[in-house]
Design an enzyme around this catalytic site. Structure first.
Site, PDB file in Angstrom:
ATOM      1  N   SER A   1       0.858  -1.158  -0.249  1.00 52.27           N
ATOM      2  CA  SER A   1      -0.029  -0.002   0.024  1.00 52.27           C
ATOM      3  C   SER A   1       0.917   1.149  -0.042  1.00 52.27           C
ATOM      4  O   SER A   1       1.926   1.171  -0.762  1.00 52.27           O
ATOM      5  CB  SER A   1      -1.039  -0.283   1.093  1.00 52.27           C
ATOM      6  OG  SER A   1      -1.896   1.017   1.332  1.00 52.27           O
TER       7      SER A   1
ATOM      8  N   ASP B   1      -4.672  -3.912   6.287  1.00 49.88           N
ATOM      9  CA  ASP B   1      -4.810  -5.071   5.283  1.00 49.88           C
ATOM     10  C   ASP B   1      -3.893  -5.954   4.910  1.00 49.88           C
ATOM     11  O   ASP B   1      -2.523  -5.220   4.759  1.00 49.88           O
ATOM     12  CB  ASP B   1      -5.449  -4.306   3.973  1.00 49.88           C
ATOM     13  CG  ASP B   1      -6.159  -5.145   2.992  1.00 49.88           C
ATOM     14  OD1 ASP B   1      -6.650  -6.010   3.384  1.00 49.88           O
ATOM     15  OD2 ASP B   1      -6.163  -4.733   1.910  1.00 49.88           O
TER      16      ASP B   1
ATOM     17  N   HIS C   1      -2.803  -1.573  -3.189  1.00 48.74           N
ATOM     18  CA  HIS C   1      -3.894  -0.471  -2.893  1.00 48.74           C
ATOM     19  C   HIS C   1      -3.763   0.606  -4.135  1.00 48.74           C
ATOM     20  O   HIS C   1      -2.663   0.984  -4.257  1.00 48.74           O
ATOM     21  CB  HIS C   1      -3.845   0.184  -1.755  1.00 48.74           C
ATOM     22  CG  HIS C   1      -4.393  -0.824  -0.474  1.00 48.74           C
ATOM     23  ND1 HIS C   1      -4.184  -0.611   0.676  1.00 48.74           N
ATOM     24  CD2 HIS C   1      -4.939  -2.049  -0.673  1.00 48.74           C
ATOM     25  CE1 HIS C   1      -4.550  -1.783   1.461  1.00 48.74           C
ATOM     26  NE2 HIS C   1      -5.242  -2.411   0.796  1.00 48.74           N
TER      27      HIS C   1
END
Lengths: 198, 276
Positions: free
Chosen positions: A18, A138, A45
């Protein structure tokens, strides 16, 4: 002797990242052998409503083109795949991809947890999960799923991460086999690749 | 997804029971998402094991509608992929209207109706809403009622409006709904010509012919065999030279009847039927 406990049983590598992971990803993709054996599945992401541009940006530096798979596309050796914008990327039994527009998970679609979890369900102990820099949690649960099913877990060294929340969350939730800097991750993958007959 | 997991054998027991007792066939659903839907139901209803879910399905027929609702994915947005909606407005629909005065449209798997309202807004802005006959179907009764009602959360409307702006709609998005008690209430005249029906793409029969079928991000929940079967029915449900649209990351490449379609726009996944 390698510092890593290597094995050629693995069938796929999944990499989650991310915020702050783009540079690490491009370093890895640019440094691999051109004929790298295992499929690499990236779940990063990204902006939900920008379909184009990202895969091209990754491909520029990569040793081979990065592709966004179609639904039910077969997973092939030596390919690099990227989760498309606004879809979850799942691994289906029978080694195909399956896409989903279901609810966001950890505020994310694609969600790294979903890709890692479904990959672990399909590949079991033959999966390597790598989690890079990121600002949320995540991927932590997905790494646990990989570990629970006997796969190998690697996180980017939090010291090196631009934002260390993501690798730290994984470390707090499950056992991590290797904590490595990007350069060492590359070294790991290069050494691993040598175990596969070309 | 947090605590539990479920083995394939249990998933098979569930699909078998549902098939036998309720005549719905989920055996050819994509396992990766079906498994997560089941885990989600187990979490929502606090079933500690697959056995408890199976028992409830066996004993409680009224639970089944809720089950169907949770199994199907009902996350969608208005004007999802704005560039697709531009393609529809600027090319596909004008092409259909070259040869016809009216246009028949099927939303196959319409979920909570966002796509239907998007279509109605598009047609209204083209001045041809009264020329359209629209049928919207879904397997899930509960969600069809929601679609007919046309109430959406204001939070979702922010995203919908952003999409509408990217779609380059002619009007102001706010013209199409009013805010009531924190909800967006859609202008119901938009869907005067829409007929909502319960229909299962898997077991349902071909019921009509259309100029345009939208089935976007529906078949991703099926395995390849089932996609093949459903696509055959879509093909049969289209007039020759009618259009089929699927999701931006779906493809007809692998399906048996791919040669009966041509690609009109690969980026937006618009296909045209060229052979019966």
């Amino acid at each position: 002797m390698s510092r890593f406990n290597l094995d050629n049983k693995y069938k796929a590598i999944v990499i989650g990242g991310s915020a702050g992971s783009f540079q690490g990803i491009t370093q890895i993709l640019s440094a691999l052998p051109a004929d790298f054996s295992l499929p690499i599945i990236l779940c990063l992401h990204r902006l939900k409503h920008v379909r184009n541009g990202f895969v091209e940006a990754l491909s520029i530096k990569s040793i081979k083109p990065v592709v966004e798979p179609y639904d039910k596309e077969g997973i092939k050796k030596g390919k690099v795949y990227l989760a498309p914008a606004n879809y979850h990327l799942c691994i289906e039994l029978g080694n195909t991809f399956s896409l989903s527009t279901e609810e966001m998970y950890n505020n994310s679609r694609p969600s790294i947890d979903i890709t890692l979890d479904t990959a672990a369900y399909t590949f079991k102990d033959k999966l390597i999960g790598i989690l890079l820099s990121g600002a949320n949690r995540d991927g932590a649960l997905g790494m646990k799923r990989i570990k629970d099913r006997g796969g190998l877990t690697i996180i980017q060294d939090p010291e090196e991460c631009m934002i260390d929340t993501m690798p730290n969350a994984a470390k707090n939730l499950t056992e991590i086999d290797y904590t490595l800097k990007v350069k060492e991750i590359i070294q790991f993958l290069v050494e691993l690749d040598k175990l596969y007959f070309k | 997804m947090d605590r539990q997991d479920i083995e394939i054998s249990d998933l098979r027991r569930i699909t078998e029971l549902v098939k036998e007792q309720y005549r719905y066939d989920f055996t050819n659903y994509a396992m990766s998402s079906f498994r997560r839907r089941i885990l989600r139901i187990m979490e929502l209803y606090k079933f500690g094991s697959a056995d408890l879910l199976i028992k409830r399905l066996k004993d409680d027929k009224s639970f089944f509608d809720e089950f169907i609702s949770e199994i199907t994915v009902n996350v969608t947005e208005m004007f999802r992929d704005p560039s697709f909606w531009r393609e529809l407005r600027d090319n596909v629909i004008p092409n259909i209207l070259l040869n016809h005065n009216t246009i028949s449209i099927w939303h196959a798997g319409c979920s909570s109706g966002e796509e239907v309202f998007s279509m109605a807004i598009l047609l209204k802005e083209m001045g041809i809403l009264n020329k359209a006959k629209i049928i919207a179907t879904d397997i899930d009764k509960v969600i069809l009622d929601k679609a007919k009602l046309g109430h959406y959360s204001m939070k979702n409307m922010e995203l919908n409006e952003k999409n509408y702006i990217r779609f380059e709609g002619k009007g102001s998005f706010k013209d199409y709904f009013t805010e009531q008690n924190g909800k967006a209430v859609m202008d119901k005249t938009l869907i005067d010509n829409v007929s909502f029906r319960e229909h299962d793409l898997v077991q349902g029969v071909v019921f009509n012919k259309f100029d345009l079928i939208l089935c976007r991000n529906v078949m991703i929940y099926f395995n390849q065999n089932l996609q093949n079967e459903v696509l055959k029915k879509h093909h049969e449900s289209l007039f020759k030279y009618g259009y089929l649209v699927i999701g931006s990351k779906e493809s007809l490449i692998w399906c048996e009847i791919a040669n009966k379609f041509i690609v009109v726009n690969n980026e937006e996944k618009v296909y045209k039927k060229i052979k019966d």
